[in-house]
Design an enzyme around this catalytic site. Structure first.
Site, PDB file in Angstrom:
ATOM      1  N   LEU A  12       0.817  -1.214   0.000  1.00 26.95           N
ATOM      2  CA  LEU A  12       0.000   0.000   0.000  1.00 26.95           C
ATOM      3  C   LEU A  12       0.851   1.265   0.000  1.00 26.95           C
ATOM      4  O   LEU A  12       0.643   2.179   0.788  1.00 26.95           O
ATOM      5  CB  LEU A  12      -0.947  -0.005   1.201  1.00 26.95           C
ATOM      6  CG  LEU A  12      -2.104  -1.002   1.118  1.00 26.95           C
ATOM      7  CD1 LEU A  12      -2.903  -1.021   2.411  1.00 26.95           C
ATOM      8  CD2 LEU A  12      -3.014  -0.673  -0.058  1.00 26.95           C
ATOM      9  N   ARG A  35       3.087  -5.172   4.513  1.00 32.57           N
ATOM     10  CA  ARG A  35       4.038  -5.721   5.490  1.00 32.57           C
ATOM     11  C   ARG A  35       3.964  -4.948   6.798  1.00 32.57           C
ATOM     12  O   ARG A  35       4.007  -5.529   7.877  1.00 32.57           O
ATOM     13  CB  ARG A  35       5.457  -5.654   4.907  1.00 32.57           C
ATOM     14  CG  ARG A  35       6.533  -6.233   5.801  1.00 32.57           C
ATOM     15  CD  ARG A  35       7.888  -6.190   5.093  1.00 32.57           C
ATOM     16  NE  ARG A  35       8.238  -4.833   4.707  1.00 32.57           N
ATOM     17  CZ  ARG A  35       8.815  -3.943   5.524  1.00 32.57           C
ATOM     18  NH1 ARG A  35       9.095  -4.273   6.771  1.00 32.57           N
ATOM     19  NH2 ARG A  35       9.106  -2.734   5.091  1.00 32.57           N
ATOM     20  N   VAL A  76       5.260  -4.234  -4.905  1.00 32.08           N
ATOM     21  CA  VAL A  76       6.342  -4.052  -3.940  1.00 32.08           C
ATOM     22  C   VAL A  76       7.641  -3.803  -4.703  1.00 32.08           C
ATOM     23  O   VAL A  76       7.700  -3.948  -5.922  1.00 32.08           O
ATOM     24  CB  VAL A  76       6.482  -5.287  -3.013  1.00 32.08           C
ATOM     25  CG1 VAL A  76       5.192  -5.507  -2.234  1.00 32.08           C
ATOM     26  CG2 VAL A  76       6.838  -6.540  -3.806  1.00 32.08           C
ATOM     27  N   SER A 130       2.136   1.216 -16.217  1.00 31.07           N
ATOM     28  CA  SER A 130       2.732   2.520 -16.461  1.00 31.07           C
ATOM     29  C   SER A 130       1.696   3.628 -16.351  1.00 31.07           C
ATOM     30  O   SER A 130       0.542   3.468 -16.758  1.00 31.07           O
ATOM     31  CB  SER A 130       3.360   2.568 -17.860  1.00 31.07           C
ATOM     32  OG  SER A 130       3.905   3.845 -18.108  1.00 31.07           O
ATOM     33  N   GLY A 132       2.334   6.180 -13.561  1.00 26.32           N
ATOM     34  CA  GLY A 132       2.557   6.879 -12.301  1.00 26.32           C
ATOM     35  C   GLY A 132       1.333   6.813 -11.413  1.00 26.32           C
ATOM     36  O   GLY A 132       0.385   6.059 -11.657  1.00 26.32           O
ATOM     37  N   LYS A 184       7.312  -3.702 -21.023  1.00 23.96           N
ATOM     38  CA  LYS A 184       7.341  -2.538 -20.113  1.00 23.96           C
ATOM     39  C   LYS A 184       8.748  -1.941 -20.059  1.00 23.96           C
ATOM     40  O   LYS A 184       8.924  -0.719 -20.012  1.00 23.96           O
ATOM     41  CB  LYS A 184       6.899  -2.968 -18.715  1.00 23.96           C
ATOM     42  CG  LYS A 184       7.025  -1.879 -17.633  1.00 23.96           C
ATOM     43  CD  LYS A 184       6.243  -0.618 -17.977  1.00 23.96           C
ATOM     44  CE  LYS A 184       5.987   0.255 -16.753  1.00 23.96           C
ATOM     45  NZ  LYS A 184       7.191   0.708 -16.074  1.00 23.96           N
ATOM     46  N   ASN A 188       9.893   1.847 -21.074  1.00 23.43           N
ATOM     47  CA  ASN A 188      10.661   2.771 -20.251  1.00 23.43           C
ATOM     48  C   ASN A 188      11.907   3.276 -20.970  1.00 23.43           C
ATOM     49  O   ASN A 188      12.307   4.427 -20.808  1.00 23.43           O
ATOM     50  CB  ASN A 188      11.053   2.096 -18.932  1.00 23.43           C
ATOM     51  CG  ASN A 188       9.888   1.992 -17.970  1.00 23.43           C
ATOM     52  OD1 ASN A 188       8.732   2.044 -18.383  1.00 23.43           O
ATOM     53  ND2 ASN A 188      10.178   1.827 -16.702  1.00 23.43           N
ATOM     54  N   GLU A 191      10.788   5.878 -23.225  1.00 25.24           N
ATOM     55  CA  GLU A 191      10.525   7.047 -22.380  1.00 25.24           C
ATOM     56  C   GLU A 191      11.809   7.851 -22.149  1.00 25.24           C
ATOM     57  O   GLU A 191      11.810   9.082 -22.238  1.00 25.24           O
ATOM     58  CB  GLU A 191       9.949   6.575 -21.049  1.00 25.24           C
ATOM     59  CG  GLU A 191       9.637   7.650 -20.033  1.00 25.24           C
ATOM     60  CD  GLU A 191       9.166   7.051 -18.724  1.00 25.24           C
ATOM     61  OE1 GLU A 191       9.729   7.415 -17.669  1.00 25.24           O
ATOM     62  OE2 GLU A 191       8.252   6.188 -18.755  1.00 25.24           O
ATOM     63  N   LYS A 260      16.346   4.850 -12.542  1.00 24.93           N
ATOM     64  CA  LYS A 260      16.040   3.694 -11.706  1.00 24.93           C
ATOM     65  C   LYS A 260      16.481   2.377 -12.336  1.00 24.93           C
ATOM     66  O   LYS A 260      16.236   1.317 -11.779  1.00 24.93           O
ATOM     67  CB  LYS A 260      14.538   3.655 -11.391  1.00 24.93           C
ATOM     68  CG  LYS A 260      14.100   4.783 -10.461  1.00 24.93           C
ATOM     69  CD  LYS A 260      12.651   4.622 -10.021  1.00 24.93           C
ATOM     70  CE  LYS A 260      12.272   5.679  -9.002  1.00 24.93           C
ATOM     71  NZ  LYS A 260      10.850   5.542  -8.548  1.00 24.93           N
ATOM     72  N   ARG A 287      22.210  10.933 -19.114  1.00 24.62           N
ATOM     73  CA  ARG A 287      21.887  11.081 -17.692  1.00 24.62           C
ATOM     74  C   ARG A 287      23.123  10.834 -16.829  1.00 24.62           C
ATOM     75  O   ARG A 287      23.354  11.538 -15.840  1.00 24.62           O
ATOM     76  CB  ARG A 287      20.768  10.111 -17.292  1.00 24.62           C
ATOM     77  CG  ARG A 287      19.437  10.400 -17.936  1.00 24.62           C
ATOM     78  CD  ARG A 287      18.317   9.647 -17.246  1.00 24.62           C
ATOM     79  NE  ARG A 287      17.050   9.775 -17.947  1.00 24.62           N
ATOM     80  CZ  ARG A 287      15.871   9.429 -17.439  1.00 24.62           C
ATOM     81  NH1 ARG A 287      15.813   8.902 -16.231  1.00 24.62           N
ATOM     82  NH2 ARG A 287      14.771   9.583 -18.134  1.00 24.62           N
ATOM     83  N   ARG A 445      40.103  -7.623 -37.841  1.00 23.13           N
ATOM     84  CA  ARG A 445      39.893  -8.738 -36.916  1.00 23.13           C
ATOM     85  C   ARG A 445      40.645  -9.988 -37.386  1.00 23.13           C
ATOM     86  O   ARG A 445      41.215 -10.732 -36.582  1.00 23.13           O
ATOM     87  CB  ARG A 445      38.396  -9.049 -36.783  1.00 23.13           C
ATOM     88  CG  ARG A 445      37.591  -7.946 -36.105  1.00 23.13           C
ATOM     89  CD  ARG A 445      36.094  -8.273 -36.076  1.00 23.13           C
ATOM     90  NE  ARG A 445      35.833  -9.372 -35.149  1.00 23.13           N
ATOM     91  CZ  ARG A 445      35.374 -10.558 -35.507  1.00 23.13           C
ATOM     92  NH1 ARG A 445      35.148 -10.822 -36.790  1.00 23.13           N
ATOM     93  NH2 ARG A 445      35.137 -11.489 -34.603  1.00 23.13           N
TER      94      ARG A 445
END
Length: 482
Positions: A12, A35, A76, A130, A132, A184, A188, A191, A260, A287, A445
């Site tokens: 939650l 938990r 979680v 997805s 938020g 997913k 991202n 995104e 993340k 980033r 090579r």
């Protein structure tokens, strides 16, 4: 007897709370467990007061409150917490019950968990969610994969709570085991690319054209009423217009960006499978470079470059920036879809690429009108190898070509870093080129490692080695791609 819950949710935090409120608003009774048990009581007596929630103080009580087949969704932290909760659940579940991981899990974990949970006689779903906290409450994009036989049991709930565009739910079955979380992950990664492209457009307008945030706000407002209409363009418009004490807040924010890990995972997957995901890769590295703030400040004092000085028609150049943004966006999605196509071959998934674009049209961070064109492209040609080959996208890039090249060239001449714009153009030029300089690379090579090469005057699949120095002999290494 108290009505049993249609579905249960563990976790939650912000996403969990909003998702169960969404479920309850759509007519479902939801059991909730956390938990930290006092969170359950706080939620049931707070945001969930007077609604169809069943709060549980133990895992046994939680499972007992669910109708069969039991459907348990976890929101979680990814990683070990997911495995820990699976182990806590197993003693209380029965054959054909369903465990759902709705967190940002890495797709190899979902492949492993599907196999493990099925070995216990149960079913597993790993689903991307997805949008938020607002999306979770009002309707997210949901991308489920895992045990195919579980889909019929969760389909009504997932499609009822997902976003809806033109009467179509932004949720459908993606594929077996880790397919949902893979899609997913690619979402991202795209995104990351979309955000980097927008920041590069902003940076050019600010540092080369000398535009104010109010002027840029007006540009993004106009763009959001065009073919660039999207959630990220919309929020950029709003950010540029937001003032604090009469000044643009965005200009007070430190220029270091976090991540993340999902963009990094996308890049690693592309390297593992062998797909040139250059734009998303550059977006991740941008980033990382931004996080080296102290080094950049020191370097700025000693390293030289051209002073930005624009000469020309600003209005025309802003249109060129728009064209560069749109063309580069096409490349980003094209690369992402190639990655999904090759991953489907690697992992034995049957992905519906048009439906994936449909799932992204609403609820999620990359939602845009642009995605409808991707759905049309794959509905017309399900075997499409690359989006840039679709007639609509080919024509769009052709129209944007001059502006795109001018933006990249002008930025380079003025010392403005545009890694996403330029890598997108380099990919496009490489993809449209029949003969690349890899012939020299293969000779190199073979020279230093006897790795062999193919010849244009011989059948494909026949490999050769040359004793380039006269000292190496005729023994060749086994042929491999390295």
């Amino acid at each position: 007897m108290e009505k049993l819950a249609d579905i249960g949710l563990i976790g939650l935090a912000v996403m969990g709370e909003n998702l169960v409120l969404n479920m309850e608003r759509n007519g479902y009774t939801v059991a909730v467990y956390n938990r930290t048990v006092d969170k359950v009581e706080k939620f049931v007596n707070g945001r969930g007061a007077g609604k169809k929630f069943i709060g549980a103080k133990s895992m046994e009580e939680f499972v007992a409150s669910l109708s069969r087949p039991r459907k348990v969704m976890m929101l979680v932290k990814a990683g070990k917490p997911v495995d820990d909760f699976i182990e806590q659940l197993l003693p209380f579940l029965e054959e054909s019950d369903i465990i759902i991981d709705g967190g940002n899990s890495h797709f190899p974990d979902s492949i492993r968990r599907t196999k493990y949970v099925e070995s216990k006689g149960l079913k597993f779903i790993g689903t991307g969610v997805s949008g938020g906290e607002e999306g979770a409450l009002m309707g997210p994009s949901i991308m489920p994969g895992g045990s195919a036989s579980a889909w019929e049991h969760v389909k009504p709930i997932f499609q009822d709570i997902s976003a809806n565009v033109d009467g179509i739910a932004c949720c459908d079955w993606v594929g077996n085991d880790g397919a949902g979380h893979f899609v997913k992950m690619v979402h991202n990664g795209i995104e990351y690319g979309d955000m980097q492209l927008i920041t590069e457009a902003y940076y050019i307008m600010k540092n080369l054209l000398g535009m104010t945030t109010d002027e840029m706000h007006d540009v993004f407002k106009e763009w959001n009423n065009s073919e660039l209409d999207s959630y990220l363009i919309e929020i950029t418009r709003d950010i540029l217009g937001y003032k604090e004490d009469g000044e643009a807040l965005v200009e007070k924010i430190l220029d270091t960006a976090g991540q993340k890990g999902t963009g990094k995972w996308t890049g690693i997957a592309a390297l593992d499978i062998g797909v040139p995901l250059t734009l998303i890769g550059e977006s991740v590295f941008a980033r990382v470079l931004s996080s080296q703030k102290d080094e950049r400040v020191e370097a700025s004092k000693v390293l030289q470059g051209p002073k930005p000085e624009f000469q020309g028609d600003k209005k025309v150049f802003i249109e060129h920036i728009k064209q560069a943004l749109y063309a580069s966006k096409i490349i980003s999605y094209a690369q992402g879809y190639v990655l999904m196509r090759e991953a489907a071959k690697e992992y034995g998934w049957e992905l519906n690429y048009g439906e994936i674009a449909q799932m992204w049209r609403g609820g999620c961070i990359i939602r845009s009108v642009f995605l409808g064109k991707i759905t049309e492209a794959f509905n017309t040609n399900p075997g499409l190898k690359n989006l840039v080959l679709d007639p609509f996208f080919k024509e769009t890039i052709d129209k944007a070509m001059e502006g795109w090249r001018r933006v990249v060239a002008t930025s380079a001449l003025n010392g403005i870093p545009v890694p996403a714009f330029s890598s997108a153009l380099a990919y496009y030029d490489g993809y449209r080129t029949a003969s690349l300089p890899a012939n020299l690379l293969q000779a190199q090579r073979d020279y230093f490692g006897a790795h062999t090469y193919e010849r244009i005057d011989k059948p494909r699949g026949e490999f050769f080695h040359t004793n380039w120095t006269g000292r190496g002999g005729d023994t060749a290494s086994s042929t491999y791609n390295a």
